[in-house]
Every structure is written in C-alpha cells, then in structure tokens.
Design a protein around this motif. Structure first.
Motif, mmCIF file in Angstrom:
data_model
loop_
_atom_site.group_PDB
_atom_site.id
_atom_site.type_symbol
_atom_site.label_atom_id
_atom_site.label_comp_id
_atom_site.label_asym_id
_atom_site.label_seq_id
_atom_site.Cartn_x
_atom_site.Cartn_y
_atom_site.Cartn_z
ATOM 1 N N ALA A 761 -34.463 -34.218 0.344
ATOM 2 C CA ALA A 761 -35.554 -35.414 0.646
ATOM 3 C C ALA A 761 -34.932 -36.052 -1.131
ATOM 4 O O ALA A 761 -35.292 -36.979 -1.033
ATOM 5 C CB ALA A 761 -37.043 -34.897 0.605
ATOM 6 N N GLN A 762 -35.289 -35.714 -2.500
ATOM 7 C CA GLN A 762 -34.722 -37.035 -3.139
ATOM 8 C C GLN A 762 -33.712 -36.316 -4.124
ATOM 9 O O GLN A 762 -33.049 -37.510 -4.541
ATOM 10 C CB GLN A 762 -35.809 -36.172 -4.446
ATOM 11 N N LEU A 763 -33.221 -35.300 -4.245
ATOM 12 C CA LEU A 763 -31.815 -35.057 -5.016
ATOM 13 C C LEU A 763 -30.961 -35.667 -4.812
ATOM 14 O O LEU A 763 -29.825 -36.714 -5.231
ATOM 15 C CB LEU A 763 -31.978 -33.467 -5.809
ATOM 16 N N ARG A 764 -30.593 -35.615 -3.001
ATOM 17 C CA ARG A 764 -29.719 -36.167 -2.754
ATOM 18 C C ARG A 764 -29.373 -37.187 -2.063
ATOM 19 O O ARG A 764 -28.317 -38.385 -2.650
ATOM 20 C CB ARG A 764 -29.444 -35.088 -1.212
ATOM 21 N N LYS A 765 -30.361 -38.458 -2.389
ATOM 22 C CA LYS A 765 -30.548 -39.124 -2.777
ATOM 23 C C LYS A 765 -30.527 -40.246 -3.785
ATOM 24 O O LYS A 765 -30.626 -41.555 -3.319
ATOM 25 C CB LYS A 765 -31.746 -40.148 -1.667
ATOM 26 N N ALA A 766 -30.987 -39.123 -4.627
ATOM 27 C CA ALA A 766 -31.222 -39.954 -6.278
ATOM 28 C C ALA A 766 -29.775 -40.978 -6.805
ATOM 29 O O ALA A 766 -28.743 -40.524 -6.598
ATOM 30 C CB ALA A 766 -31.089 -38.710 -7.585
ATOM 31 N N PRO A 767 -29.551 -42.007 -7.499
ATOM 32 C CA PRO A 767 -29.090 -42.484 -8.070
ATOM 33 C C PRO A 767 -27.570 -41.390 -8.648
ATOM 34 O O PRO A 767 -28.110 -40.095 -9.490
ATOM 35 C CB PRO A 767 -29.512 -43.429 -9.088
#
Length: 888
Positions: A761-767
C-alpha cells in the motif's frame, strides 16, 4: 571447515578485483602497492592487493592453478596453533566453551611456525639502496604530504616498554617548542602525524613522520627536513627522560581506566588481534599501558633514525611532470630518485649541530582549574560511571544562510580559531579533554568533551580566542586556507561515485545553508584573508543569534546551566533572533525519476546507482523500513554482489532525515550503469513480491528480534549517547523518547501482515529516485553476462540529465517541508522535561537570556500539566489559547 569450492573461488576473484579497482585512486592503497614493489624479493614480505591479473592471468601464464594453490595454502597454514579466538556472550563460560568446542574443535594443530618477527628470514625486508631514496608520487586527490620513514626492528615484543611510543610522543607533539609548532608558525605545514606501519608490520616495524604541506611548504622540503633532523639530533644526544615516560604512563593509566566500553563486535576483533602479540592477562591493557622505562631501548630506536636509513616520500599533484614511472600495482605516476645532495648536506649539519638541551616540560595549564558546567538539555550519566562529560552548543546565526561566500568565510574562521589554539589544545588533548569548532547547516557548533572538571577551562580559552581574533595572522590563514581548499577540492572532484550520488541528492532536496562542495571550492579560491577580519561580530552580534545546548555525562544540572551561561557571557551575546534560520526538505516527484550525472573524478573507473524510495517519516514507517531492510539486506548483498558480481559496493538499507524515511539501494559498478540499475529493479520487483506473498512468521520474528536487540542495547560510550540525542536537538524536534516509542511499536504492533500491507500500500507507490553517476573516461565497461540484456525504461519514467539546471528547476517547482523555526520550541520542550526525564531522555533546562527564552511552564516534579495546542485554519487563535490558560 570451509567448502573451498572452485566456482566460489572464481566469483571471489571478481569481488577482490572490484575492491582493487575501487582503491585505485586511494593514497593508502597506492602506498601499499609501492611498499610491495620496494620489498626485497628474497624476503617473504609482500602485500600485493589482489586483482584478476595477479590472481587469474599471471598464474595461468606460469602454469599454476590458483585453486590448487589456495588449497595448498589452506592445508599448510590453516593451523590451530596460529589462531586466536575470542567469544563474548551472555552464556556461562561452560556454555561458551561447549559452543567453541563444537564449532572450532575440528581445526587441526599442524604445528606451523608462523612467519612473524625479525628472525624468520636472514634477508632484510628492504634493501638499503632501494629504501634510502626520494619517492615522488602524483596522487589523484588533492594531497600535499611529505613523509620521512624508517624501517626498524619488529616492535610488538616490546609491549611492556613501548620505546616507539616515547619517540612518537615527542616527534608528533604540537606543544611549544615542538617541530610541528615551529613549522606551523613558519607557514610550511598544516598538520603532522607520527605513526607506525599498521597492518603492514609483522617481520619489521616502521616509524613514519608525515607532514601535511601548505603551498609554501611544497618548495621548502629542505627546510622542513632540517628542522626534523635537528630535533632528532637533539633527542639522539639527550638521555631519554624518565619524567616524560612517567607523564605518559600516568596519562595512559587515566585513559585506560576511564575509556569508553567497546561494542562487543569491535571488542572481539580487537582482543583476538591483541592475543597474537600479548599474553591473555594483558589482552585489554597491554597495548595501552606503559609498564617499564627502557632508556636503552629508546636510544636504540633513535639511533636508527638516521639519514642513511630514511626514505622520503613526497606526494603532490604538482609533481606530475617529474613522476615518469608507474607503480606495479596501480600504475600510479611515481618516480624513485636519489636524495638531493644539497638536502643531505643541510640535514647532516642540522642533525649534528641543531638543537640542544632537554625537551621543555609541558605547561600544566589545566592543573588548578575549577569545574563550572551547564546546558539546555541535560542528562546526568547513570550507566558509564566515568568522570567525563560532553557539551554541544549550537549557535544559530543568519549570517551562514546569506551566501556560499559567507558560509566559507565562517568555516575558514572556525578553522583559524582551532589552528590558533593548536598548541594549547594539544596539551589539553593529551590530558584528556578536547573541543571542536565547526559549522552545521545554519549554526556554529562548539563541542567540548573529556574530563568534566576541565571543560570550563577549555571553554574559557576558546571564548577568549574567539573574541580576541580580530585579525587572522597571515601564517595561520595560509595554513588553514591551503588545507581547506585541498580538502574541499578532493571531496568535490575526487569522491567515489556512490558518494557523489549522495552529495547530489542532498543538493537537490535540502534548503538552508546547504552549499554544494564545488561552490565551496570556488568561493574558497577567491577568498582573501582580510575578508575574515572581525567576523565574530558578524556571526554573533550583527543580526543576533540563538543558542541551544545538549550536555551529557558526569555533569550536574547546576553545572550545566553555569557552563551555558559562561558561553553566552564569553561571546557577549545580547541580541536574540525572532526566528531560527529556515531549513526545509523537498518532496520527491511522484512516480519514478532517473537523474543521470557525469562523475566529477576523471580517474574513476566505476559508475554508481543510488535508488531511493521516499516516505513521510514516522515511527511506524521507519521501523517497517528497517524491518524490511533486515529481511532483504543480506539477500541483496548475496544476489547483487556475490552472485551477479556487480561491484564491491552493494548495500540495501533504511535511513531517515528530519522529515522523511527512505529505503536505499546502492551499487558501485564497472558494468554499464543502465544494466546495473536494471538488476536493482529486478531484485526489488522479485523480492518485494516475495515479502508480500511468502514472508514467513519465523523469518519475520528473527528480523524483529534482531532489530529490537539493537534498539534495546544501552549505549556503551558517551559518544553513542550523544549520537542518539544530538539529532533531536540539531533538527529541533526534541523527540528524545522516539527510541522508546519505536521499541513499543515493534513489541506491540509490528507483524508480518503489517509489513506486507506496508509494502503493497505504501512502499510500491512511494516516489522513487535513481541518482546515476557515470564515469567520464574511456576505460571500457565490463561486458554484461552472456544472454543478459538491458531492458527498456518504462515510458512514464521521468528523466533528468543536467546538474545545476535540474537543481534550480526542481527547487522552484517542488513542495518543501520546513523545519521548525520557532525560537520558543526548545523552551516549550522544557515544559515537558518532567516526563522526558522519567522516560530516560535528556532533561530540558530553560533559562532566560538571548540563548533561550523561559517558557514559564511548570517546574519539573511539582505537578501540573503541559498543554500543546495545534490550531489550523482558524483566525484569532491567540484568544482561544488565552482562554485555555485561564482554566488554570
């Protein structure tokens, strides 16, 4: 037993060669290569740094199989009688003994005689006619160094008397009347060190006297040598003085008694090395303490420090035209020449006639000092139980933020103050106290450390010099500016590629007196001594300033307040700031960005790729990133470095700044950079998917337990404690209990499911930003493996290809997250000091004055409440706050 598999041997050759290539521009490894080249071929000493040429190509040409040779070496030399083992653990000695027997009991004692000491060869390690020369080197880095080196008998067996310690103490000293002091006053050197041969020693020892030269010193080799040999001549004619030995002995006992505890890993390694040279009962103390005065032994070593036994090493880039030879290891420019007859004649005269009388007794300026100490944030030691303290002062000043020229002026000024105090500071350091004066991002940082009852004296001396140094003496300025320009030039233009990635990222994403090294270098080259005149007034008085401090160790609260007040009085601080100078960090653009840059070092033979995932910082986010790096870090190293052989530098780890947490992957490589980047991507895609789908509870628990163990470990040294808390002060968060909250999160909330959800949910979508530094020379890249290819980049990937234009454009468009600039922030933290003290962090002590305004909060320990109110989007908030305060 090691497996010694043939395919593993081939991979390790590549790894060793990668390390060899990484050290190609390192002055130390070039020095090692020349030592190997200089060695007597009939003596067993050799220190060749391995590479594919010496480990693969040359053995094949000689009809040797490296694998067979390695097995032969193992069978003949891998013997229990030549090994020392140290095990540190919480288990009982019986349990540890059982573990050792099980793991190491199969190692055979083959009765091998280890080739250590003077007696294992009847040949000298270096032939005199090859050693007694002038060796010129043209380094890649901006180094200007002159060294005098002698081969002396192996010193390890003399651990009780340590004759070379006495000699190094005198030759490397910076007190009044020393060689270093005289040469600095003449503007010929900026520093000096006196050292041994480190790990090169085993069948001989070295004694080296090395001078860091100024520009003027480059042309005064003869003069520098004359002073050194005059001092050596005096020592050779003078009976070694017992009072000097007794002073060294007392100081060594003090340092040993009150030394900081070492980390178990470091202590194990240190003890096992010491056991090779010392009896077990002396393994901790033997290398530090002075036991017996041996004037004959001292005189015997001094008698060998002669002109006919010296090698003179001269390292400087200006020697490039004279360095017409190449060393056999790295191919670095060098020349081996006879010592100039004019020098020898002058040095011989100086040695026989120069200097007389006994060395002067060092002044005891610290002997009768009283112990006044104080601080803003304070924690009194209850763990280390040592008579030492550490005081850090941050003096915020707007002067640093106005231009890179101002920043460089201030940095040069700080170093000029340090240089002017060198003689005093040297004696202080010998006595166990020290200081540093340097620059942070928007603050001047003054640090005092050592025996707590002497810090006040040291502070007074520094304050007196700061306020009295209205004009910088030309000699001092030349020494400082010369060394500073060389240092900045080396960092700006000769840092390894992976370090360049880090510098460019900091330049891109940081705001507030963060000036890139190449701009500092340009400013330094244009600076004039007169521009530093009266700089203390500009720094501390013109616009006002704001001071915050952290004091830890054996220091009471009243002493801490007094020391802080003494700083304010000594600097004459009267005007306070309305706000602390601004700092901020940038949010990276969404999606994936590739920033391609050329390396600044034309000699670099490696590329570097630095991948960063950016996430807003929180305890939960950073702990999950650290857990992920525990799960993947070793796998990344194994896949990228060991299996794929991409390069010697390969790491995956979590890090955090003030506002953000990061997952970082870095590789320095000789392969094409786009290929190496594709391998990083492939690893992340595969192994993040494994975490999401296959991470087992057992693997997670192992990583969680390891991370918890790290966080729960008490600090072993005062510097470890300082490092835990100083960031909270310098970043102005004052979040001293973050470690406690991190432990609580790991114990109560962290789970495999939470980590899997975080990745998805967070790391893969992070810049994601790839900073890619590519070499600029014509050295061929390694060919990519057969059957491999470089995939096309995704069409939506953002690409930056310029340096300064990209930084400027990004700065104008990026979202910037500011640091706290409120001057009352630290004072507000003081109001919560009661709870922080109970939680184990430093206690905040607010005091009136320009360095800290009183919060008016409740007195710690007397009850009451501390209220923190955040109001957004509501005009006229102050009356509401007043109403809340009216509730009592």
């Amino acid at each position: 037993e090691p497996l010694l598999t043939k395919d593993c041997t081939d991979r390790e050759i590549n790894a060793v060669d990668s390390e060899f290539q990484g050290g190609r521009t390192s002055p130390w490894w070039r020095y090692v290569g020349i030592m190997n080249q200089s060695a007597n071929p009939e003596h067993p000493f050799h220190v060749a740094c391995g590479n594919t040429t010496v480990l693969r190509d040359e053995p094949k040409e000689r009809g040797l199989d490296l694998y067979d040779e390695m097995v032969k070496l193992y069978n003949t030399c891998y013997s229990a009688n030549g090994m020392k083992l140290v095990v540190i653990g919480r288990e009982s000695t019986a349990e540890l003994a059982a573990i050792v027997k099980d793991m190491f009991g199969s190692i055979l004692n083959k009765g091998v005689t280890m080739p250590i000491g003077d007696g294992h060869s009847d040949r000298p390690p270096f032939l005199r006619e090859q050693w007694n020369t002038l060796l010129l080197q043209s380094p890649v880095q901006d180094v200007k160094e002159l060294s005098f080196s002698w081969v002396i008998p192996y010193q390890a067996p003399l651990w009780r008397t340590k004759p070379t310690a006495y000699i190094r103490h005198l030759l490397g000293g910076e007190g009044p009347g020393s060689v270093v002091s005289v040469l600095k006053r003449r503007g010929l050197i900026s520093g000096c060190s006196c050292s041994d041969g480190k790990w090169l020693e085993g069948s001989f020892s070295l004694l080296n006297v090395s001078f860091d030269l100024t520009e003027r010193g480059l042309d005064e080799i003869e003069e520098i040598g004359a002073h050194l040999f005059a001092y050596l001549g005096m020592l050779q004619r003078t009976t070694p003085q017992k009072w000097i030995f007794d002073e060294m002995k007392r100081l060594a006992e003090i340092k040993f008694t009150f030394q900081q505890d070492a980390h178990p890993f470091e202590l194990c390694e240190e003890m096992s090395l010491s056991l090779q040279r010392l009896p077990p009962e002396e393994v901790l103390s033997g290398k530090m303490l002075m036991y017996e005065f041996d004037p004959e032994g001292i005189s015997a070593v001094l008698s060998r420090l002669t002109l006919d036994r010296v090698r003179v090493w001269h390292h400087a880039r200006v020697l490039a035209d004279r360095c017409v030879e190449k060393d056999s290891s790295y191919g670095s420019p060098m020349a081996c020449l006879p010592l100039e007859s004019r020098w020898l004649e002058r040095w011989r005269e100086a040695s026989s006639a120069g200097g007389s009388g006994e060395p002067a007794e060092a002044p005891d300026a610290l002997a009768d000092c009283e112990p006044p100490l104080a601080c803003v944030f304070h924690r009194q030691d209850d763990i280390l139980q040592q008579p030492k303290a550490h005081a850090s002062f941050l003096i915020y000043t707007p002067f640093l933020c106005r231009s890179v020229q101002n920043f460089v002026k201030a940095e040069l000024w700080c170093r000029c103050v340090e240089e002017s105090l060198k003689e005093f500071a040297y004696d202080a350091e010998v006595a166990g106290v020290g200081y540093s004066l340097s620059l942070g991002a928007v603050a001047v940082a003054l640090v005092l450390h050592g025996f707590n009852d002497k810090l006040g004296v040291l502070l007074d001396a520094v304050m007196e010099k700061v306020m009295s140094l209205r004009e910088i003496p030309e000699t001092v300025y030349n020494i400082v500016a010369d060394a500073y320009c060389d240092e900045v030039s080396s960092i700006a233009y000769h840092s390894p590629p992976y370090a360049q990635c880090g510098m460019r990222f900091l330049e891109l994403t940081s705001r507030g007196a963060v000036y890139p090294w190449h701009k500092r270098h340009a400013a330094c080259r244009q600076m004039r001594r007169e521009e530093l005149s009266g700089l203390a007034d500009e720094l501390f008085h013109a616009s006002g300033c704001h001071v915050e401090a952290l004091m830890l160790g054996n220091i009471r609260p009243d002493e801490a307040r007094h020391l802080a007040g003494r700083l304010v009085q000594g600097l004459g601080l009267r005007k306070a700031l309305d706000a602390v100078p601004e700092r901020a960090e940038a949010v990276l653009p969404a999606g994936t960005t590739l920033w391609e840059l050329d390396a600044t070092d034309a000699e670099a033979r490696n590329h570097a790729i630095y991948a960063r995932f950016q996430l807003p910082d929180s305890v939960e986010t950073f702990m999950l990133l650290r857990l992920l790096s525990k799960v993947l870090g070793a796998k990344f190293f194994d896949v990228v470095r060991t299996q794929q052989q991409l390069g010697y530098v390969a790491q995956l780890a979590a890090s955090r700044s003030m506002k953000f947490s990061y997952l970082n992957a870095v590789v320095q490589t000789e392969f094409p950079p786009n290929y190496a980047r594709s391998r990083i991507d492939a690893f992340l895609n595969e192994y993040l998917t494994r975490v999401e789908q296959f991470l087992s509870d057992e693997e997670f628990e192992i990583c969680r337990a390891g991370l918890l163990s790290e966080l729960q470990t008490k600090h072993k040294t005062l510097m470890e404690e300082v490092s835990r808390y100083m960031g909270c002060v310098s970043n102005r968060t004052y979040d001293f209990d973050r470690r406690k909250r991190s432990i609580a999160y790991l114990e109560e909330d962290a789970s495999p499911g939470e980590l899997r959800r975080f990745v998805s949910a967070q790391l893969r979508k992070a810049p994601r930003l790839y900073t890619q530094v590519r070499k600029t020379n014509t050295w061929d890249d390694k060919p990519i493996p057969e059957g491999a290819s470089i995939p096309e980049d995704p069409p939506d990937m953002r690409r930056w290809t310029t340096h300064e234009a990209t930084v400027a454009s990004f700065a104008s468009e990026a979202q910037w997250v500011p640091y706290c600039t409120e001057v009352r922030a630290a004072a507000a933290a003081a109001g919560a000091s009661g709870c922080r003290e109970r939680e184990g962090g430093p206690r905040a002590s607010a005091a009136a004055g320009p360095w800290m305004k009183s919060s008016g909060g409740p007195t710690p320990g007397r009850g009451g409440v501390f209220v923190c109110v955040l109001i957004t989007g509501l005009p006229g908030a102050k009356p509401l706050c007043d109403d809340l305060a009216g509730l009592g």
